[in-house]
Scaffold this active site. Structure first.
Site, PDB file in Angstrom:
ATOM      1  CD  GLU A 183      -3.025  -1.134   2.193  1.00 26.95           C
ATOM      2  OE1 GLU A 183      -2.845  -0.415   3.195  1.00 26.95           O
ATOM      3  OE2 GLU A 183      -4.024  -1.864   2.048  1.00 26.95           O
ATOM      4  CD  GLU A 189      -4.210  -6.054   2.389  1.00 25.36           C
ATOM      5  OE1 GLU A 189      -5.018  -5.412   3.108  1.00 25.36           O
ATOM      6  OE2 GLU A 189      -2.986  -5.828   2.381  1.00 25.36           O
TER       7      GLU A 189
END
Ligand SMILES: [Zn+2]
Length: 676
Positions: free
Chosen positions: A160, A317
């Site tokens: 991320e 995710e």
């Protein structure tokens, strides 16, 4: 309509990847009991892939140049023995304390010029030579060690990427980036309009990144800083992947994106990624928005991730149950886990991966949803949901690699969003670019028309309709061609283009076009937009189109037809009778202009009419109940039709080819038919 094809599988695993983040290093003390139990539970849940090593740097290099790979060797071997594909991460998302202590240059500096302390994650300087050297070293060691490991299927680079750093190293790098872009200070001063407020620079060293302590009103500076920071992430990604590409050229690399996160131009980053992956955390069952809206919103995000490379992607995710950082961690209702997971596949994902496999016992993610709860067995509702889905995914091998044949493209453009977000005027902070784009998208979603999400500089080939809400900035592609020229060419050749208020205002330097809006789109749209009226929340205007009255709010642009036909006129105020909706015949095609912001009732009717007239195929032709959509994947021979009910009530659907079906709340049907 684009042709349907089958892409090769993303990894060497030919199945839908099912699994996700696994943190065995948190259980080293109990590895003899917990690790084997994890493997038993993973197989029981139909898990075929686990992602390891994301935040493992301190476990891999506990002190400088002292490495311990034995535990990861054991984990990789265990995954291989259990037939699982390892998604192996590089650890740069969080660093060991010794690194910050010895090399404080790696600590990020904020906009207010304060330096971070060690801690948290995702907070390293993007420029620091020391950090890049340390990351290169550990990535090289990982690649050398596991290059021939049978479990290795994919590199997961960092985690991320996000944020920004304003340290002296980054300031110096920013000035280099500016010199490379503008070549001379005169060119920079001209592009940034620095004669405003006496901002003219007389040396490169005077330029500082935007800060509330300094400058936030020089739009050229703000835009350059956005572009620079985004480019720095791309440069950092390339630094991370260099040893991986050299040592394991056959193993693809990805980094997990965050949907429409505005800090990095994901279309640009995607160009250097082998595979797109992203983290999906919907807020189902919210109190401030209904589930159908969230369904559309997440469908849009999934389509956008497919659009980054125009290929299948990975949902890296998602939470199998509650999400710990949402304001209210409401439990998923029965069926919602499967719906969320198959929604991803319906839009092009070739995986369902979770954060996380097993809940840790401490720190901030100990109550984030996981396949295995603290209770520790398969006897939980969430585990049963995951296992049921795992069994269903095993039947979906034929869908792996299937494309999404779309005839409609919707432009969502990072640089446009940056410039529009900076503009002072209109509705200040509520111009709402992303919400507007999703409202246009929703009109197609409700009538089961697949849509590609593209950036403005992407090729328009294969599309019948291009929709570009609020394309405020008209920029040039890498070949120097302005998007306005591409749009004109598209329409001339028979395409249908739809634009709205606040389009064609600025060029790629964020300088307003002279000669009238919508700038270089005036000819193809056949209008001149002279002024725009921004309305207070309680204000309404209206227009009549095809004998129906539609309310408008927030924006009313005042246009003069310059060749375009007026299809609807404002109903009130001093501009009553002037055009609110126009169409211009241009070459073989048509260009529509929506001068006012409508509600979705108009968008639904307008796009249904347009889809009919352009002969675009709907996945299901019959009208769908509220909250229901149908999406399709195809290999060119067979179509896999996903019918999804994003509502807490049952819904009857006339599929046509498979007869009438009754969907339970949150249910998904996957149907097959020959390619139409
Ligand atoms: Zn820095």
């Amino acid at each position: 309509m684009k042709k349907a094809i089958r892409h090769p599988p993303i990894t060497k695993c030919p199945h839908i990847l099912h699994g996700g983040d696994y943190n065995p290093e948190q259980w080293l003390t109990w590895k003899d009991t917990i690790w084997p139990e994890d493997m038993r539970l993973a197989k029981l849940a139909g898990v075929n892939s686990l992602t390891v090593g994301i935040f493992s740097w301190a476990a891999l290099e506990p002190s400088e140049e002292t490495y311990q790979f034995a535990w990861l060797d054991e984990v990789m071997d265990m995954l291989a023995e259990n037939g699982m594909t390892a998604v192996l991460a590089t650890p740069s998302g969080a660093r060991p304390a010794w690194l910050s202590e010895k090399y404080p240059e790696v600590l990020r500096v904020n906009r207010n010029r304060s330096k971070n302390l060690h801690g948290e994650r995702h907070n390293h300087c993007l420029t620091s030579p020391v950090y890049r050297e340390k990351v290169t070293r550990i990535n090289t060691l990982l690649a050398e060690r596991y290059r021939d490991h049978p479990a290795l299927g994919l590199w997961h680079v960092s985690n991320e990427y996000g944020g920004e750093c304003h340290c002296p190293l980054c300031q110096a790098r920013f000035r280099e980036w500016l010199k490379n872009r503008y070549k001379t200070l005169d060119a920079l001063n001209a592009a940034w309009w620095t004669s405003f407020w006496s901002h003219t620079y007389t040396s490169w060293e005077q330029i500082e990144s935007p800060s509330e302590l300094g400058d936030t009103n020089l739009h050229g500076l703000n835009l350059s800083w956005r572009r620079f920071t985004s480019d720095q992430f791309i440069d950092f990604y390339l630094c991370e992947t260099a040893p991986l590409k050299k040592i394991t050229p056959a193993v693809p690399c990805t980094t997990n994106l965050m949907g429409p996160y505005m800090g990095i131009d994901s279309f640009k980053l995607a160009k250097v990624m082998d595979v797109i992956s992203w983290d999906n955390y919907p807020n189902w069952h919210g109190t401030d928005q209904d589930a159908a809206w969230e369904g559309m919103h997440i469908s849009f995000n999934q389509d956008m991730n497919r659009g980054f490379k125009d290929k299948p992607f990975l949902m890296m995710e998602s939470s199998p149950s509650a999400t710990n950082w949402q304001p209210t961690a409401k439990l998923r209702r029965p069926g919602v886990h499967t719906l969320q997971s198959l929604q991803a596949i319906a839009h092009g994902s070739d995986s369902v991966q979770y954060f996380q496999f097993r809940k840790g016992r401490g720190a901030s993610e100990k109550f984030h949803g996981a396949v295995v709860d603290h209770e520790g067995t398969e006897n939980t509702r969430v585990f049963r949901d995951v296992a049921e889905l795992g069994a269903r995914l095993k039947t979906m091998d034929p869908i792996v690699g299937c494309s999404t044949p779309a005839g409609v493209a919707l432009i969502f453009d990072w640089e446009n969003a940056w410039a529009l977000g900076d503009a002072r005027g209109f509705l200040q902070q509520n111009t709402a670019y992303d919400r507007t784009v999703i409202e246009h998208y929703s009109a197609f979603w409700k009538q089961a028309v697949p849509v590609d999400i593209i950036e403005s500089t992407r090729s328009f080939e294969g599309y019948d309709i291009i929709v570009a809400p609020m394309l405020y900035m008209l920029r040039r592609d890498d070949a120097g061609i302005c998007v306005a020229e591409k749009i004109a060419e598209f329409v001339k050749n028979g395409g249908t283009f739809v634009a709205t208020y606040i389009s064609g205002y600025v060029d790629e330097d964020d300088l307003a076009f002279s000669g009238g809006f919508p700038g270089p789109l005036r000819e193809v749209l056949g209008i001149w937009a002279e002024e725009i009226d921004s309305l207070y929340p309680e204000d309404r205007n209206s227009f009549i189109w095809k004998d129906k009255n539609y309310a408008v709010h927030e924006f009313c642009e005042l246009v003069h037809p310059r060749g375009a036909e007026v299809l609807a006129k404002y109903g009130s105020d001093f501009y009553a009778g002037r055009g609110a909706l126009t169409v211009n015949k241009y070459g073989k095609g048509s260009a529509y202009f929506m001068a006012a912001r409508t509600y979705t009732d108009f968008l639904d009717d307008f796009y249904r009419d347009l889809v009919d007239r352009r002969g675009i195929k709907r996945v299901i032709e019959a009208p769908l109940p509220p909250g229901v959509t149908a999406q399709v994947r195809s290999d060119g021979k067979k179509e896999y039709v996903f019918v999804m009910n994003f509502s807490p009530v049952p819904a009857g659907v006339d599929t046509g080819f498979a007869g009438k079906k009754e969907l339970a709340p949150w249910e998904v049907l996957v149907l097959e038919r020959e390619q139409r």
